[in-house]
Design an enzyme around this catalytic site. Structure first.
Site, PDB file in Angstrom:
ATOM      1  N   SER A   1      39.446  44.837  39.412  1.00 20.36           N
ATOM      2  CA  SER A   1      39.812  45.111  38.018  1.00 20.36           C
ATOM      3  C   SER A   1      41.321  45.040  37.788  1.00 20.36           C
ATOM      4  O   SER A   1      42.101  45.648  38.516  1.00 20.36           O
ATOM      5  CB  SER A   1      39.321  46.520  37.677  1.00 20.36           C
ATOM      6  OG  SER A   1      40.054  47.063  36.614  1.00 20.36           O
ATOM      7  N   GLY A   2      41.705  44.337  36.737  1.00 25.08           N
ATOM      8  CA  GLY A   2      43.123  44.257  36.371  1.00 25.08           C
ATOM      9  C   GLY A   2      43.647  45.618  35.960  1.00 25.08           C
ATOM     10  O   GLY A   2      44.753  46.026  36.348  1.00 25.08           O
TER      11      GLY A   2
ATOM     12  N   ASP B   1      39.466  39.914  38.308  1.00 21.41           N
ATOM     13  CA  ASP B   1      39.787  39.953  36.879  1.00 21.41           C
ATOM     14  C   ASP B   1      41.151  39.267  36.755  1.00 21.41           C
ATOM     15  O   ASP B   1      42.184  39.898  36.934  1.00 21.41           O
ATOM     16  CB  ASP B   1      39.844  41.423  36.451  1.00 21.41           C
ATOM     17  CG  ASP B   1      40.346  41.602  35.041  1.00 21.41           C
ATOM     18  OD1 ASP B   1      40.510  40.591  34.327  1.00 21.41           O
ATOM     19  OD2 ASP B   1      40.573  42.767  34.660  1.00 21.41           O
TER      20      ASP B   1
ATOM     21  N   GLU C   1      40.152  35.359  30.707  1.00 18.73           N
ATOM     22  CA  GLU C   1      39.786  35.708  29.323  1.00 18.73           C
ATOM     23  C   GLU C   1      40.570  34.847  28.338  1.00 18.73           C
ATOM     24  O   GLU C   1      41.697  34.423  28.636  1.00 18.73           O
ATOM     25  CB  GLU C   1      40.023  37.203  29.081  1.00 18.73           C
ATOM     26  CG  GLU C   1      41.440  37.675  29.308  1.00 18.73           C
ATOM     27  CD  GLU C   1      41.544  39.193  29.471  1.00 18.73           C
ATOM     28  OE1 GLU C   1      40.927  39.728  30.414  1.00 18.73           O
ATOM     29  OE2 GLU C   1      42.253  39.831  28.678  1.00 18.73           O
TER      30      GLU C   1
ATOM     31  N   ASN D   1      45.279  45.260  27.549  1.00 19.46           N
ATOM     32  CA  ASN D   1      43.917  45.709  27.845  1.00 19.46           C
ATOM     33  C   ASN D   1      43.085  45.660  26.554  1.00 19.46           C
ATOM     34  O   ASN D   1      43.560  45.967  25.470  1.00 19.46           O
ATOM     35  CB  ASN D   1      43.946  47.130  28.409  1.00 19.46           C
ATOM     36  CG  ASN D   1      42.562  47.593  28.794  1.00 19.46           C
ATOM     37  OD1 ASN D   1      41.800  48.092  27.965  1.00 19.46           O
ATOM     38  ND2 ASN D   1      42.209  47.390  30.046  1.00 19.46           N
TER      39      ASN D   1
ATOM     40  N   HIS E   1      32.569  40.506  26.277  1.00 18.61           N
ATOM     41  CA  HIS E   1      33.129  41.853  26.275  1.00 18.61           C
ATOM     42  C   HIS E   1      32.997  42.480  24.900  1.00 18.61           C
ATOM     43  O   HIS E   1      33.043  41.781  23.888  1.00 18.61           O
ATOM     44  CB  HIS E   1      34.597  41.819  26.703  1.00 18.61           C
ATOM     45  CG  HIS E   1      35.034  43.078  27.387  1.00 18.61           C
ATOM     46  ND1 HIS E   1      34.160  43.979  27.933  1.00 18.61           N
ATOM     47  CD2 HIS E   1      36.276  43.600  27.610  1.00 18.61           C
ATOM     48  CE1 HIS E   1      34.821  44.988  28.468  1.00 18.61           C
ATOM     49  NE2 HIS E   1      36.105  44.780  28.283  1.00 18.61           N
TER      50      HIS E   1
END
Ligand code: SPV
Ligand code: MG
Length: 545
Positions: A50-51, A89, A118, A126, A194
């Site tokens: 996870s970032g 991520d 993304e 975020n 998402h």
């Protein structure tokens, strides 16, 4: 490269299988090597790097404040610590298509199985912070990036997950489907949809409309209360638990730190935190110990020294009133401290001291103590028996009242026989009575010789009353045993300790018992260069040693 070298299925193939799975699969967040290992051993099939969590663990924001190479470093630890695939991520790919290509190359080199990017702009924010203000990348720009990934990867099983941030940024289902189609056509292996809603409506609507054209991935961080069967029913392939490990770590660390701070002790938290042994287990400390045994030339770091320092040393009179012999200073330094430094200098780290008389006065840095409350009027074997469970593996047993040159210890450690004792061939020069008028004379299979001898010498008999013509030397109070030798010594102690007179027995009884039972005890001859401290004259000699 992520391809396997030992016949195991590679991490990239594992990830492909997850994507093709018939069941709902789960990825669990990890943010460093430790959490990655915990995720793996718990049973998850894959890891979400996870970032948010990695940046939080590094103490920075989830805004690309950690550079991509810093993220890569963390990933390398995670990958090295585990065998299951990692989905990174990858935010927006840390730049344009060109930065993305280079990222893929480096991920493959570090054994990362897949990357998720993304459709936002670098530097990203975020998804749960000011999401409406986050601009999306154009479809052309993002599909170019996807193509670049697919062209750059060397391992055909490396996977790209394209993450749609449309719902997050306030777009509707039409824009989402338009983009999904384009990303899929450009070569994305899966799509991550998402949503920041507390209900799963958006992702369920999308999943139904998408109708399984390619695998779907979700991260129910905000709609966590939805039962996973709901996702299963609409054909979602992977659920990512995206940040629960870093959040649980934060809660646990805050609570522990707060308690220690306010209570000014760690006593009350000790039972609720992982024992140090558990840390070692997670680090796989065991493997290194085995490797050391295999690859290190000497195993001295494994050798334990047992120093017998329970007796008072009555012959020293007032000097040992309230202070045992081992703590009597020689040139300002207690005998025991001198011994401990000598063992340390020889690489012996684990040291056990058996103390008895004035035990509270016996101290030395980084040694463990074993108590012998029955020191008064008893023999050496009783003291040794108190440390019986320490006679395990490679061991050096030493009297606590001797001084010797370092080479004697080094030579003893270098010998390979199971039990080796250091014997002074120049015993006639000393001609003194030892403690309680007792001297450990020995007879060996051959005397000391100045010439090189093919044959090692072995103990035949030991005791204070040997006929002078039979004496080959004096045992100085040092023994070395291997694991097998230690087992032999323990076996002998077990037998002897059943005797009613065990309390009076000495080392000669032990050695003679061993020799009588067929145990070979090597005699390592030395020529002087040592002394024991039994009386005031010895003490004077020791000051000059
Ligand atoms: C992350 O884990 O960094 C993610 C998922 O991007 S989330 O935080 O749920 O947006
Ligand atoms: Mg993220």
């Amino acid at each position: 490269m992520t391809s396997s070298t030992n016949g195991e299925i590679s991490k990239t193939q594992q990830f492909k299988r997850i994507l093709q799975s018939k069941r709902l699969e789960f990825l669990m967040e990890a943010h460093n090597g430790l959490s990655a290992r915990i995720v793996e051993e718990t049973g998850f099939h894959g890891i979400w790097a996870s970032g948010l969590s990695i940046s939080a663990a590094l103490g920075v924001r989830d805004n690309n404040e950690a550079s991509w190479t810093q993220v890569l470093e963390v990933l390398e630890f995670m990958s090295d610590a585990t065998h299951i695939p990692i989905l990174l991520d990858g935010d927006t790919g840390y730049g344009n298509f060109n930065n993305m290509r280079r990222l893929v190359k480096k991920l493959e080199q570090r054994g990362v199985a897949a990357v998720c990017i993304e459709d936002k702009l670098f530097p990203k924010t975020n998804s749960f912070i000011t999401s409406e203000r986050q601009p999306l990348a154009t479809i052309d720009e993002f599909t170019g990036k996807i193509k670049a990934v697919k062209d750059a990867q060397r391992d055909s099983d490396f996977c790209l997950v394209a993450r749609l941030e449309g719902f997050i940024a306030g777009w509707g289902i039409d824009e989402m489907l338009l983009r999904a189609e384009a990303y899929h056509l450009a070569g994305a292996d899966a799509l991550l949809v998402h949503s920041k809603k507390v209900t799963p409506d958006e992702v369920l609507t999308f999943a139904k409309a998408w109708a399984n054209k390619c695998p779907l991935v979700i991260a129910p961080t905000t709609y966590y209360s939805t039962p996973v069967e709901v996702f299963e029913q609409v054909g979602i392939r992977i659920v990512i638990w995206a940040n629960q490990n870093v959040r649980s770590a934060i809660a646990a660390m805050q609570e522990t730190t707060r308690r220690i701070f306010t209570e000014r002790t760690v006593q009350n938290v000790e039972d609720g935190i992982a024992p140090v042994k558990e840390v070692f287990r997670l680090q796989n400390a065991e493997e290194l110990l085995l490797a050391e045994e295999r690859y290190l030339p000497k195993r001295r770091a494994w050798t334990r020294a047992i120093i017998l320092a329970a007796s008072r040393g009555n012959e020293l009179g007032e000097v040992t009133t309230g202070v045992p012999k081992a703590m009597v200073p020689v040139s300002g330094i207690p005998l025991l401290h001198k011994l401990v430094s000598q063992f340390r200098a020889a690489g012996v780290r684990a040291i056990t001291v058996v103390r008895g008389y004035a035990a509270e006065k016996v101290h030395a840095p980084n040694v463990e103590f074993v108590e012998n409350e029955d020191f008064e009027g008893t023999g050496e074997l009783l003291s040794l028996h108190k440390a019986r469970d320490r006679i395990d593996g490679d061991v050096i047993i030493s009297f606590g009242d001797i001084l010797f040159r370092q080479h004697i210890l080094n030579n003893l450690l270098a010998e390979e026989h199971d039990i080796v004792i250091a014997v002074d061939a120049m015993w006639e020069r000393r001609r003194k009575r030892g403690a309680n008028g007792y001297i450990d004379y020995i007879t060996a299979t051959r005397p000391y010789s100045l010439r090189y001898e093919e044959e090692d010498a072995f103990l035949a008999k030991i005791g204070p009353d040997l006929a002078v013509e039979k004496i080959h030397g004096e045992w100085i109070g040092l023994i070395k045993t291997t694991a097998r030798g230690s087992a032999g010594v323990c076996g002998a102690l077990d037998v002897l300790s059943k005797r009613p007179d065990f309390g009076r027995l000495r080392f000669d009884d032990l050695f003679n018992h061993l020799v009588g039972g067929g145990q070979r005890i090597q005699v390592l001859y030395i020529t002087g260069q040592w002394l024991d401290v039994d009386d005031i004259d010895d003490l004077a000699r020791a000051q000059a040693f």
